[in-house]
Enzyme design. Structure first.
Site, short mmCIF file in Angstrom:
data_model
loop_
_atom_site.label_atom_id
_atom_site.label_comp_id
_atom_site.label_asym_id
_atom_site.label_seq_id
_atom_site.Cartn_x
_atom_site.Cartn_y
_atom_site.Cartn_z
N ASN A 171 1.31 -2.24 5.35
CA ASN A 171 0.54 -1.00 5.42
C ASN A 171 -0.77 -1.08 4.63
O ASN A 171 -1.69 -0.32 4.91
CB ASN A 171 1.39 0.17 4.89
N GLY A 222 0.82 -1.21 0.00
CA GLY A 222 0.00 0.00 0.00
C GLY A 222 0.85 1.25 0.00
O GLY A 222 0.53 2.22 0.70
N ASP A 282 -2.40 -7.69 -4.74
CA ASP A 282 -3.54 -7.74 -3.83
C ASP A 282 -3.12 -8.64 -2.67
O ASP A 282 -3.04 -9.86 -2.82
CB ASP A 282 -4.76 -8.30 -4.55
N VAL A 283 -2.82 -8.06 -1.52
CA VAL A 283 -2.26 -8.84 -0.41
C VAL A 283 -3.25 -9.84 0.17
O VAL A 283 -2.85 -10.73 0.92
CB VAL A 283 -1.72 -7.91 0.71
N ALA A 341 -11.17 -5.23 14.50
CA ALA A 341 -10.77 -6.61 14.73
C ALA A 341 -9.50 -6.95 13.96
O ALA A 341 -8.60 -7.64 14.47
CB ALA A 341 -11.89 -7.57 14.35
N ALA A 342 -9.41 -6.47 12.71
CA ALA A 342 -8.23 -6.74 11.91
C ALA A 342 -6.99 -6.08 12.49
O ALA A 342 -5.91 -6.69 12.55
CB ALA A 342 -8.46 -6.26 10.47
N LYS A 343 -7.11 -4.83 12.93
CA LYS A 343 -5.95 -4.11 13.46
C LYS A 343 -5.52 -4.68 14.81
O LYS A 343 -4.32 -4.80 15.10
CB LYS A 343 -6.27 -2.62 13.58
N TYR A 358 -12.71 -3.55 10.82
CA TYR A 358 -11.42 -2.86 10.78
C TYR A 358 -10.70 -2.96 12.13
O TYR A 358 -9.50 -3.25 12.21
CB TYR A 358 -11.65 -1.41 10.39
N ILE A 367 -4.75 10.81 11.12
CA ILE A 367 -3.69 11.39 10.29
C ILE A 367 -4.33 12.14 9.13
O ILE A 367 -5.37 11.75 8.59
CB ILE A 367 -2.76 10.27 9.75
#
Length: 263
Positions: free
Chosen positions: A106, A29, A79-80, A173-175, A171, A204
């Site tokens: 990222n 990314g 595409d990760v 849960a993923a982080k 989001y 940011i």
């Protein structure tokens, strides 16, 4: 890869690096925002950098812009969330360029909604990119790092992974999961000279936050003791520090970059 012109020091503007001269870094990314700032700072520190994006044209254009001030950078489409593609892409790059020494996870997406209305496919898409993608990339580079007996795995997580956020269950849960993955990688590979850490940005100043309504931005600003949104360079500086020799005894940690919003 692109090369600097007339710069025998090997890094932009002859600047001193931080033990990263010649190290090969993968920044997922990396075409815009925080990822792009990270790639730029790594180049300034003397690293060779590969950035990924969803399409090859965008990735190549971003790489060309990054090397205008010097350094070596390549842009590739990846595409990760596609596990096999990650393994094959990294294998091909390492065959040509050598093993990766630095990985910056990222790449990320959002598909926001409250739990009651969140679609299964939106849950799966975010977890696949933001969490499985980090696992896929770490698995792809770890063998090369072990052979070098030196490596840095740094995942860009988020303030919301530690505090939760309405409408972002997938989001968050993923982080949070990425931070758990970080601690496990740190334990598994510390004896091989590999560190694993996370950087958790607060709010940011990026395209995402600029798209927010002014009232929402003002409410968030009121929760930040430093009374401003961070800049992508604030996050990039933390990442480069964790990648450097100066952070050789730091592993399994989450470095928060949020202006004091979460204490």
């Amino acid at each position: 890869m692109s090369h600097p012109a007339g710069n025998p020091s090997g890094h932009p503007s002859g600047r001193a690096g931080r033990g990263l001269e010649g190290r090969l870094a993968l920044v997922t990314g990396g075409t815009r925002g925080i990822g792009n700032a990270i790639a730029r700072r790594l180049l300034e520190a003397g690293a060779r950098v590969v950035i990924t994006g969803r399409d090859s044209a965008g990735a190549e254009k971003a790489a060309q812009e990054l090397v205008q001030s010097g350094g070596e950078c390549r842009g590739v489409a990846l595409d990760v969330s596609r596990f096999d593609d990650v393994q094959e892409t990294v294998k091909g790059l390492e065959k040509e360029l050598g093993p990766f020494a630095i990985l910056v996870n990222n790449a990320g997406i959002t598909r926001d909604d409250v739990v009651m209305r969140m679609k299964e496919e939106d849950w799966d898409a975010v977890l696949s990119t933001n969490l499985k993608g980090s696992f896929a990339c770490a698995k792809a580079v770890i063998r090369g790092m072990m052979k070098q007996r030196w490596g840095r795995i740094i995942s860009v997580t988020s303030i919301v992974g530690g505090m939760g956020n309405i409408g972002q269950a997938n989001y968050v849960a993923a982080k949070a999961g990425a931070e758990g993955l970080t601690r496990t990688l740190a334990r598994e590979y510390a004896s091989r000279g590999i560190t694993a850490n996370a950087v958790a940005p607060g709010f940011i100043d990026t395209d995402m936050t600029r798209a927010m309504e002014e009232a929402a931005r003002a409410r968030l600003m009121g929760q930040i003791p430093m009374e401003r949104f961070g800049q992508p360079e604030d996050v990039a500086g933390a990442v480069v520090f964790l990648a450097s020799d100066e952070a050789a005894y730091i592993t399994g940690q989450v470095l928060h970059v949020n202006g004091g919003m979460l204490m």
